[in-house]
Structures are given as structure tokens and as C-alpha cells.
Design a protein around this motif. Structure first.
Motif: not given
Length: 417
Positions: A383-403
Motif C-alpha cells: 500500500n506504500t508502493q506506487a501503482n500497487s492498488q490492484d495488488v493490494v486489493k487482491q491481497i485484501l480480498d483474501k485477507y478480509l475473508k479470513l479476518e
């Protein structure tokens, strides 16, 4: 004094100058009973060549006395003259009073040479001749134990123990609870130990008792026996990891550390003790001690990935990020565990080496893509890296299913969609 007595007396005095002369005089003049005793004594003293000469003389005088042939055969087999020894044994008739002795010597020979089935066949034949002979039952029990026939061995040991607790130098109580343990009956084995604690005297029995009590979760009894082993023989190195393990079960970190350090004083190659000692030291917040143990362990076993990873985790805890990176500098990526990549990712992140941190997170991702702690750390970093919104979204999709209850991460997700 007979010539045989003179010969033995000279041997005891280490006077071998007249040995051959006295032996010839004994053979020419002494009674057969005296010569038989002489041969036995010579064999016990290790003078097998002289003993063989006496037995050959006795066989020449008494060709029907098969027992002399058995004794000679035993010496020949011990001397490596297998063909002549076996020939003598197999020529003893089944009708001979010495046939049983011949079978026992044959069984011992085949057992010594690893032919356990043949040895057992000989002992079973012997048992048919002398069904009440405990020496045969003990031999069969030992063979069954060695060949993994534990049920058969157990029955024989139980029968023997009704009359004796030891056989020769063998502790039958130890054999009994070891056999129970081999069968996976650890509770039964522990009951044998508890009922026969007074018979568990020799050091190996105490060690095995400690091992069994540890297996059934009786840590106090395990500690008692293992302490006795170490008190009796401080260099009994196998006892220290078990003792440390028992204290670890009791969450007694001070004793775990003490046991590990004591064991390493006798065996600096024990990689398990470095690991256990360092873990206990870290739990005691003795981080310098933990680090020292792990470094020494890696000096002894540079390829021990568990010790290296343990030190890596410690470096992260101590915020020694460059030390953690240096720890893996000589290793190729294919030789690194996924946890190593995670640890390196965090180290590079905290040292503001974003490109390397990004690479390490991606290398660790396949293994930890369902680990919420990893996903959260990875999401925060990307989330601190430029042009990484798509990666962050994919990671958070997985994370929020768990938490799904993590509101902070839900807010981050809402900000990028």
C-alpha cells in the motif's frame, strides 16, 4: 600339583617360557577330568590354541564323547574357522547327550552372523528337547525382540520374569517395558516401570525408563530417571535432550536452558540442544545467550536450516535487520524456505529497500497466501508502493475473508476501490 595346575599357575604369573613343555606333560600324564578342566580354563584365559590342542587330544582318546567336540567347535567358530567348527557340530548325532549343547552353539553362531531365522530354528528344536530350560527361552526372546517379533518376545520375557528379574547381565524388567513400548503400549510399559522401580538399577534401564515416562506425559518421573542417569554418568549425552524436553513440557525455561548447556558441555555437536537452549533463553529474555547458542550451533552445523531460521526470527525480534540479511547472503533462493523470504521481506522493508522487499514478499506469497498475518504485512507494505492498488486489493480480498472483523484493513480496502 598336576602338570595342568603348573601350567595354569605359570600363566597367571605371566611366565610363558615353559608353556609348551608343561602342556605336553599334562597331555601325557594328567587324568581326563583334569585335562577337561584345563581346556576350559585355557579357553577362558584366551589361550585358544592350547585349548584346541587339549580338546583334540581328548577327542582322540574318547571319540564317543561329543561334548569335547562341541567345545572344540565353539573355539573354532570364535577363531573364524567356520567350516571345521560347523562340521563338528553337525556330526553330533541327535541321539547324543550333547546334541542339545550342539544346537545352542549353532544358534549362537547363526545369531552372531545375522541369520536370525536359522538361529531361531535351532533354538526351537532345542526347546523341544528341554522345554523348561530358561536359557533357551531367553535366547528365543532375544531373537524375537531383535527380529521385531515383539508379541512372541513379550510372552517369553513375562514367563522368565516369574522366576528371575535378570538373566546374566540382562535386566529382564528393561526388556519387558521396552517390548511393551515397541508394541506401542506405552501406558503398559509405564506400569511395568512403576511396579518394578526397585529393579531398574543399571543406567541403560533408567534411560529407557525416562524415555517411556516422557512418552506417556509423566514428565516428573521422566526427569527423576534422567537425573539419575546423569548423576551416575554425566557424559551420558543422550539423556540431556530428553531432560530438556521434559522441562520444556513443564514450561520451566530455566531448567531447559541449564539442561541444554550441560549437555553441550559433553557433546557440542548436539544440534537439538542448541535449538532448545536458544528457545528457552529467548523465553527468559536472555537474548544474548539465545543468539550465542544459535551462532555456535551454526558453526557446528552450517547446513542446519532450522537453527538458521531460528536465528533469523531472533534477529527480527531484536530489529537486527542487516544481520538477518547477512545470515542468508551465501544461500541461493532455491535453498531458502518460504519463511526465510518472509523474514527477508520484513528486513528489507524496515531498511527502506523496497524493491528487494517487494521481491521477497512475492517469493513468500505462494506458501503464505492463506496466512492472515503474512497477508496483512504484505498489504501494508504494498500500500506504500506506487501503482500497487490492484495488488493490494487482491491481497485484501483474501485477507478480509479470513479476518472480516479487522476494521482498519477494511478501511484500507474501501480507500482503494
Amino acid at each position: 600339583m598336576t602338570y595342568s595346575e603348573q601350567l595354569l599357575d605359570a600363566i597367571e604369573k605371566h611366565d610363558f617360557s615353559q608353556g609348551k613343555i608343561l602342556l605336553k606333560q599334562a597331555l601325557d600324564n594328567d587324568d581326563p577330568e583334569v585335562l577337561a578342566s584345563l581346556a576350559e580354563n585355557l579357553s577362558d584365559y584366551g589361550f585358544s590354541d592350547m585349548a584346541k590342542e587339549v580338546y583334540r587330544a581328548l577327542i582322540a582318546k574318547f571319540p564317543q564323547e561329543d561334548l569335547f567336540k562341541v567345545y572344540l567347535a565353539e573355539i573354532l567358530l570364535n577363531d573364524g574357522n567356520d567350516d571345521d567348527g560347523l562340521s563338528l557340530l553337525y556330526n553330533v548325532s541327535k541321539t547324543s547327550s550333547s546334541y542339545l549343547d550342539s544346537l545352542l552353539v549353532q544358534a549362537d553362531y547363526y545369531q552372531t552372523n545375522g541369520l536370525l531365522e536359522t538361529a531361531k530354528d535351532k533354538l526351537m528344536e532345542a526347546l523341544g528337547i528341554a522345554p523348561e530350560e530358561d536359557a533357551i527361552k531367553f535366547g528365543l526372546a532375544e531373537l524375537d525382540y531383535m527380529s521385531g517379533q515383539y508379541e512372541d518376545a513379550l510372552a517369553l520375557y513375562e514367563d522368565l520374569i516369574e522366576r528371575q528379574k535378570t538373566f546374566g547381565e540382562v535386566n529382564l524388567i528393561q526388556r519387558l517395558f521396552q517390548t511393551e513400548a515397541k508394541l506401542g503400549r506405552y501406558e503398559d510399559a509405564s506400569e511395568v516401570i512403576k511396579k518394578n522401580s526397585g529393579s531398574i538399577i543399571d543406567i541403560d534401564s533408567k534411560y529407557q525408563a525416562g524415555l517411556v515416562m516422557l512418552a506417556v506425559g509423566d514428565d516428573d518421573q521422566a526427569i527423576k530417571y534422567l537425573d539419575q542417569v546423569i548423576d551416575q554418568s554425566p557424559d551420558y549425552v543422550n539423556a540431556y535432550p530428553l531432560l530438556a524436553q521434559a522441562y520444556e513440557h513443564k514450561n520451566d525455561n530455566e531448567q531447559v536452558l541449564r539442561s541444554a548447556q550441560a549437555g553441550l558441555a559433553y557433546n557440542e555437536l548436539d544440534e537439538t540442544l542448541y535449538s532448545m537452549g536458544a528457545r528457552a533463553a529467548a523465553n527468559l529474555n536472555e537474548l544474548d545467550t539465545a543468539e550465542e547458542l544459535l551462532k555456535k550451533g551454526l558453526e557446528v552445523a552450517s547446513d542446519n536450516s532450522d537453527l538458521r531460521l531460528q536465528l533469523s526470527n531472533l534477529y527480527l525480534h531484536e530489529r537486527k535487520y542487516q544481520d538477518n540479511i547477512d545470515l542468508f547472503a551465501e544461500l541461493d533462493d532455491e535453498n531458502m524456505e518460504p519463511q526465510v523470504h518472509w523474514n527477508l521481506a520484513l528486513s528489507y522493508q524496515y531498511l527502506d529497500k523496497s524493491e528487494k522487499a517487494k521481491s521477497e514478499f512475492l517469493l513468500a506469497y505462494p506458501e503464505f497466501q492463506n496466512n492472515p498475518d503474512f497477508l496483512k504485512q504484505m498489504a501494508i507494505f504494498f500500500n506504500t508502493q506506487a501503482n500497487s492498488q490492484d495488488v493490494v486489493k487482491q491481497i485484501l480480498d483474501k485477507y478480509l475473508k479470513l479476518e472480516p472483523e479487522d476494521q482498519d484493513m477494511q478501511d484500507m480496502y474501501n480507500q482503494i476501490i
